[in-house]
Every structure is written in structure tokens, then in C-alpha cells.
Design an enzyme around this catalytic site. Structure first.
Site, PDB file in Angstrom:
ATOM      1  N   GLY A  12      22.901  67.409  83.995  1.00 24.32           N
ATOM      2  CA  GLY A  12      21.749  68.314  84.045  1.00 24.32           C
ATOM      3  C   GLY A  12      20.568  67.723  84.808  1.00 24.32           C
ATOM      4  N   ASN A  48      28.722  64.656  86.505  1.00 21.86           N
ATOM      5  CA  ASN A  48      29.823  63.931  85.866  1.00 21.86           C
ATOM      6  C   ASN A  48      30.522  64.764  84.796  1.00 21.86           C
ATOM      7  OD1 ASN A  48      27.372  63.719  84.401  1.00 21.86           O
ATOM      8  ND2 ASN A  48      28.145  62.004  83.217  1.00 21.86           N
TER       9      ASN A  48
HETATM   10  C1  LIG Z   1      28.426  68.215  77.113  1.00 29.29           C
HETATM   11  C2  LIG Z   1      28.578  69.634  76.668  1.00 29.29           C
HETATM   12  C3  LIG Z   1      28.483  70.706  77.670  1.00 29.29           C
HETATM   13  C4  LIG Z   1      29.578  71.729  77.545  1.00 29.29           C
HETATM   14  C5  LIG Z   1      29.490  72.588  78.686  1.00 29.29           C
HETATM   15  C6  LIG Z   1      30.554  73.509  78.946  1.00 29.29           C
HETATM   16  C7  LIG Z   1      30.449  74.277  79.984  1.00 29.29           C
HETATM   17  C8  LIG Z   1      29.212  74.234  80.772  1.00 29.29           C
HETATM   18  C9  LIG Z   1      29.289  73.488  82.005  1.00 29.29           C
HETATM   19  C10 LIG Z   1      28.352  72.713  82.609  1.00 29.29           C
HETATM   20  C11 LIG Z   1      27.031  72.219  82.190  1.00 29.29           C
HETATM   21  C12 LIG Z   1      26.242  71.746  83.322  1.00 29.29           C
HETATM   22  C13 LIG Z   1      24.932  71.311  82.930  1.00 29.29           C
HETATM   23  C14 LIG Z   1      24.788  69.949  82.421  1.00 29.29           C
HETATM   24  C15 LIG Z   1      25.556  69.329  81.482  1.00 29.29           C
HETATM   25  C16 LIG Z   1      25.016  68.052  80.939  1.00 29.29           C
HETATM   26  O1  LIG Z   1      23.928  67.658  81.248  1.00 29.29           O
HETATM   27  S1  LIG Z   1      25.947  67.156  79.840  1.00 29.29           S
HETATM   28  C17 LIG Z   1      25.004  65.657  79.593  1.00 29.29           C
HETATM   29  C18 LIG Z   1      25.585  64.544  80.356  1.00 29.29           C
HETATM   30  N1  LIG Z   1      24.731  63.370  80.311  1.00 29.29           N
HETATM   31  C19 LIG Z   1      25.225  62.159  80.434  1.00 29.29           C
HETATM   32  O2  LIG Z   1      26.409  61.965  80.584  1.00 29.29           O
HETATM   33  C20 LIG Z   1      24.225  61.024  80.376  1.00 29.29           C
HETATM   34  C21 LIG Z   1      24.489  60.081  79.262  1.00 29.29           C
HETATM   35  N2  LIG Z   1      23.494  58.995  79.288  1.00 29.29           N
HETATM   36  C22 LIG Z   1      23.594  57.953  80.131  1.00 29.29           C
HETATM   37  O3  LIG Z   1      24.497  57.831  80.936  1.00 29.29           O
HETATM   38  C23 LIG Z   1      22.516  56.893  80.032  1.00 29.29           C
HETATM   39  O4  LIG Z   1      21.874  57.031  78.789  1.00 29.29           O
HETATM   40  C24 LIG Z   1      21.465  56.956  81.169  1.00 29.29           C
HETATM   41  C25 LIG Z   1      20.850  58.337  81.316  1.00 29.29           C
HETATM   42  C26 LIG Z   1      22.127  56.532  82.499  1.00 29.29           C
HETATM   43  C27 LIG Z   1      20.321  55.945  80.868  1.00 29.29           C
HETATM   44  O5  LIG Z   1      20.861  54.687  80.617  1.00 29.29           O
HETATM   45  P1  LIG Z   1      19.958  53.550  79.948  1.00 29.29           P
HETATM   46  O6  LIG Z   1      18.672  53.438  80.664  1.00 29.29           O
HETATM   47  O7  LIG Z   1      20.810  52.326  79.819  1.00 29.29           O
HETATM   48  O8  LIG Z   1      19.584  54.134  78.520  1.00 29.29           O
HETATM   49  P2  LIG Z   1      20.493  54.257  77.206  1.00 29.29           P
HETATM   50  O9  LIG Z   1      21.891  54.574  77.523  1.00 29.29           O
HETATM   51  O10 LIG Z   1      20.199  53.069  76.361  1.00 29.29           O
HETATM   52  O11 LIG Z   1      19.838  55.567  76.549  1.00 29.29           O
HETATM   53  C28 LIG Z   1      18.484  55.529  76.055  1.00 29.29           C
HETATM   54  C29 LIG Z   1      18.389  56.476  74.870  1.00 29.29           C
HETATM   55  O12 LIG Z   1      18.609  57.812  75.316  1.00 29.29           O
HETATM   56  C30 LIG Z   1      19.663  58.438  74.581  1.00 29.29           C
HETATM   57  N3  LIG Z   1      20.372  59.362  75.485  1.00 29.29           N
HETATM   58  C31 LIG Z   1      20.889  59.085  76.682  1.00 29.29           C
HETATM   59  N4  LIG Z   1      21.453  60.179  77.239  1.00 29.29           N
HETATM   60  C32 LIG Z   1      21.270  61.195  76.368  1.00 29.29           C
HETATM   61  C33 LIG Z   1      21.630  62.595  76.376  1.00 29.29           C
HETATM   62  N5  LIG Z   1      22.249  63.196  77.403  1.00 29.29           N
HETATM   63  N6  LIG Z   1      21.293  63.313  75.289  1.00 29.29           N
HETATM   64  C34 LIG Z   1      20.629  62.766  74.243  1.00 29.29           C
HETATM   65  N7  LIG Z   1      20.259  61.438  74.183  1.00 29.29           N
HETATM   66  C35 LIG Z   1      20.581  60.677  75.237  1.00 29.29           C
HETATM   67  C36 LIG Z   1      20.523  57.254  74.124  1.00 29.29           C
HETATM   68  O13 LIG Z   1      21.277  57.583  73.012  1.00 29.29           O
HETATM   69  C37 LIG Z   1      19.466  56.198  73.826  1.00 29.29           C
HETATM   70  O14 LIG Z   1      18.906  56.477  72.564  1.00 29.29           O
HETATM   71  P3  LIG Z   1      18.398  55.266  71.636  1.00 29.29           P
HETATM   72  O15 LIG Z   1      17.354  54.555  72.444  1.00 29.29           O
HETATM   73  O16 LIG Z   1      19.583  54.397  71.344  1.00 29.29           O
HETATM   74  O17 LIG Z   1      17.854  55.939  70.422  1.00 29.29           O
END
Ligand SMILES: CCCCC/C=C\C/C=C\CCC/C=C/C(=O)SCCNC(=O)CCNC(=O)[C@H](O)C(C)(C)COP(=O)(O)OP(=O)(O)OC[C@H]1O[C@@H](n2cnc3c(N)ncnc32)[C@H](O)[C@@H]1OP(=O)(O)O
Length: 281
Positions: free
Chosen positions: A131, A153
Site C-alpha cells: 500500500g 509484494n
Molecule cells: C494483507 C491482506 C490483504 C488482502 C487483500 C486481498 C485482496 C486485495 C489485494 C490487494 C491489496 C493492495 C493494497 C495493499 C496491500 C497491503 O498493503 S498489505 C501490507 C503489506 N505490508 C508489508 O508487507 C510490510 C510489512 N512491514 C515491513 O516489511 C517492515 O516493517 C518495514 C515497513 C520495511 C519497516 O521495517 P523496519 O524499519 O525494520 O521496522 P519494523 O519491521 O521493526 O516495524 C516497526 C513497527 O511497525 C509495525 N509494522 C510494520 N509493518 C506494519 C503493517 N503493514 N501493519 C501494521 N504494523 C506494521 C511492526 O510490527 C513494528 O511494530 P513494533 O515496533 O514492534 O510495535
């Protein structure tokens, strides 16, 4: 009346103040000289897109359109993450009504940003997966800082991006690169993204990125705004119309998909493996 007049600026600031209950999740400033607005996403810690943030982005875009914004720079208050995409914790064991609203608001954001009449630039000053990449793709131009990742991704997480987003990717990097990128769910490093045209320029600092963004927006200073926006609508209109036609059906499929137990199990595993925050938190 142009958005840059003091009266409209005051109206807009009041609107943002009144709209948010916990302080704005999107901070909007306007450069009075250029008339360009900067919308900064500021939902700690990673600007993950929950219903509240999506709603605020959507309202911000509506106000910018209404106030005849001259150009928008979209960026992040974090110096590490532009946006982590949909809030995965909000999608886990969800309330069906809430995710219905969430998906519908995500569609609205795409319609308003991809279809905006004013020019738009994303200053991608941090990671932009899924997103996050979607927000950047809906802008007309992308300036990205070094050492971050960007891409769609979704395939890695176990689903496909929706058609309108696939189209947006195709329009930006071409069919062949889009097929490679989407089927593998590739997250590109900044320099790789530049090579395939997913971003337009690389900057070494946020200040430099903002300068580049303003330079892009200034290119349109002498183009009649209605001619510019009509041309943009001609180029992007089919994408928006297809989404509008299919909006409700897509929301229904999305809710079915997300509430399915198989998807919930794999989302739980993805969160456990990839996010530091644990489900028990
Ligand atoms: C998934 C269901 C969808 C189903 C859909 C079905 C059909 C629809 C089709 C399409 C949809 C299109 C639109 C978009 C879809 C999406 O966006 S799905 C989300 C995908 N996101 C990811 O894969 C990202 C995951 N996160 C990361 O890779 C990393 O966190 C980072 C963004 C690269 C940052 O890395 P870094 O700086 O090392 O930080 P941390 O990993 O330590 O994370 C910090 C804190 O943030 C929390 N967090 C990270 N990502 C998310 C998230 N997406 N949602 C909620 N929270 C998130 C993480 O837990 C850490 O929290 P704490 O500090 O531990 O409390």
C-alpha cells in the site's frame, strides 16, 4: 478562488484541526508563494494504513481538489518508512464491517489521488511496500531516497493486487517489467527501482527530494490547468472508471477473502515471521 489565498488556507487549516480527534494523521502545509501543498503522513510508527489514516488521506485529497490546489507533495514524517501499506494488525481477526469500510476508503484514495486534477509528486523518504507503493504509484512523479525498498509484494503475502493497481504499475513501468515484478512480489531497492522506472529520481536527502519535487511541479506553471487536467483525465480515466464500475463487487470479494480462515491463518504466520510486534501485544 485559488487554494493559496490566505482565506482558503485558514479554512483548510481549521478543517484539518476540526476533523481529527487525536491530532491529525496527515499534516498539510501550503507554500504561500508557490501554492504547492505538502501532505505529510504521520501515523506512528510506520504509517500503516488503517481506516482512520485512510479516511484522513481521503478527506485531505477532497479538500485539496475543492480548493484548487496547484500541486501536491506527498511524504512521510518518519525518516525510515514512507508507508508500510495496509495495517496488517487491523486485518487480522477483523470486524467485517470495519474492513469493508477500510477497503472502500482505500479505493476512494486511489480514485482521488490517481485521478486528481492537480499535479502530484511522492517524496518517498522511507520504505514503501504494498500500500505504500500504491500511494507513490498514484502520484505522477516519484523522488526516492537511497537505501529503501519499494514494490508491490502482495504475491509474497499470498494474494494478488487488484486490477486498478496492476494497471497503475503497468502504466508506470510497462507490461513486461510489471509482470516480472508482480508475479514475484518483488521489493526493489531504490537504485533498482530507478532502473526500471518505478521511481523517477533519487535524492540523497529529504530537502533535495523536496527541491526535485518542486521542480517537477513548476514544469506546469505555464500550462493552462484545465488543459493539463483534461489530458491527465484522458490518460487515467479508463482506470478510474473501471474501478468505479466494479467498486462494490470488489469490496465484497475483498471482505470474503480477508475473513476466510485460510487467509487469516497465513496472515497470522506472516505477522509472526515478519513483524517484530507480536500478536499477543
Ligand atoms: C494483507 C491482506 C490483504 C488482502 C487483500 C486481498 C485482496 C486485495 C489485494 C490487494 C491489496 C493492495 C493494497 C495493499 C496491500 C497491503 O498493503 S498489505 C501490507 C503489506 N505490508 C508489508 O508487507 C510490510 C510489512 N512491514 C515491513 O516489511 C517492515 O516493517 C518495514 C515497513 C520495511 C519497516 O521495517 P523496519 O524499519 O525494520 O521496522 P519494523 O519491521 O521493526 O516495524 C516497526 C513497527 O511497525 C509495525 N509494522 C510494520 N509493518 C506494519 C503493517 N503493514 N501493519 C501494521 N504494523 C506494521 C511492526 O510490527 C513494528 O511494530 P513494533 O515496533 O514492534 O510495535
Amino acid at each position: 478562488m485559488a487554494f493559496r489565498t490566505a482565506r482558503n488556507l485558514a479554512y483548510f487549516s481549521n478543517y484539518i484541526r476540526n476533523y481529527s480527534t487525536n491530532g491529525p494523521l496527515v499534516n498539510v502545509t501550503v507554500n504561500e508563494k508557490s501554492g504547492f501543498a505538502t501532505a505529510t503522513l504521520q501515523r506512528p510508527s510506520v504509517n500503516s494504513l488503517n481506516l482512520e489514516l485512510l479516511t484522513e488521506i481521503s478527506h485531505t485529497l477532497q479538500q485539496l481538489e475543492k480548493n484548487k490546489c496547484r500541486g501536491l507533495i506527498l511524504t512521510s514524517a518518519s525518516n525510515k518508512v514512507f508507508s508500510a501499506g495496509l495495517d496488517l494488525f487491523e486485518l487480522h481477526k477483523p470486524n467485517a464491517d470495519k474492513i469493508k469500510q477500510m477497503w472502500s476508503t482505500l479505493q476512494e484514495v486511489w480514485i482521488k489521488l490517481y485521478g486528481s486534477s492537480y499535479p502530484t509528486v511522492a517524496v518517498v523518504n522511507g520504505h514503501a511496500p504494498a500500500g505504500g507503493c500504491m500511494l507513490a504509484l498514484s502520484c505522477e512523479y516519484r523522488v526516492m531516497l537511497n537505501n529503501f525498498i519499494i514494490g508491490l509484494n502482495e504475491a509474497q503475502i499470498g494474494f494478488s493486487a487488484p486490477m486498478w493497481l496492476i494497471d497503475g504499475m503497468r502504466n508506470t513501468i510497462g507490461s513486461r517489467q510489471a509482470e516480472f515484478a508482480l508475479t514475484a512480489g518483488t521489493l526493489f531497492k531504490t537504485e533498482e527501482a530507478l532502473k526500471i522506472g518505478l521511481v523517477d529520481e533519487v535524492a540523497q536527502s529529504k530537502e533535495e527530494a523536496i527541491e526535485k519535487a518542486e521542480k517537477f511541479l513548476n514544469k506546469f506553471a505555464k500550462i493552462p490547468p484545465h488543459a493539463r487536467s483534461m489530458t491527465k483525465a484522458a490518460l487515467r480515466g479508463a482506470n478510474i472508471q473501471a474501478l468505479v464500475r466494479n467498486k462494490d463487487e470488489e469490496v465484497r470479494s475483498y471482505v470474503d477473502f480477508v475473513t476466510d480462515s485460510q487467509f487469516q491463518d497465513s496472515l497470522g504466520e506472516f505477522i509472526e515471521l515478519n513483524l517484530k510486534q507480536k500478536l499477543s501485544k
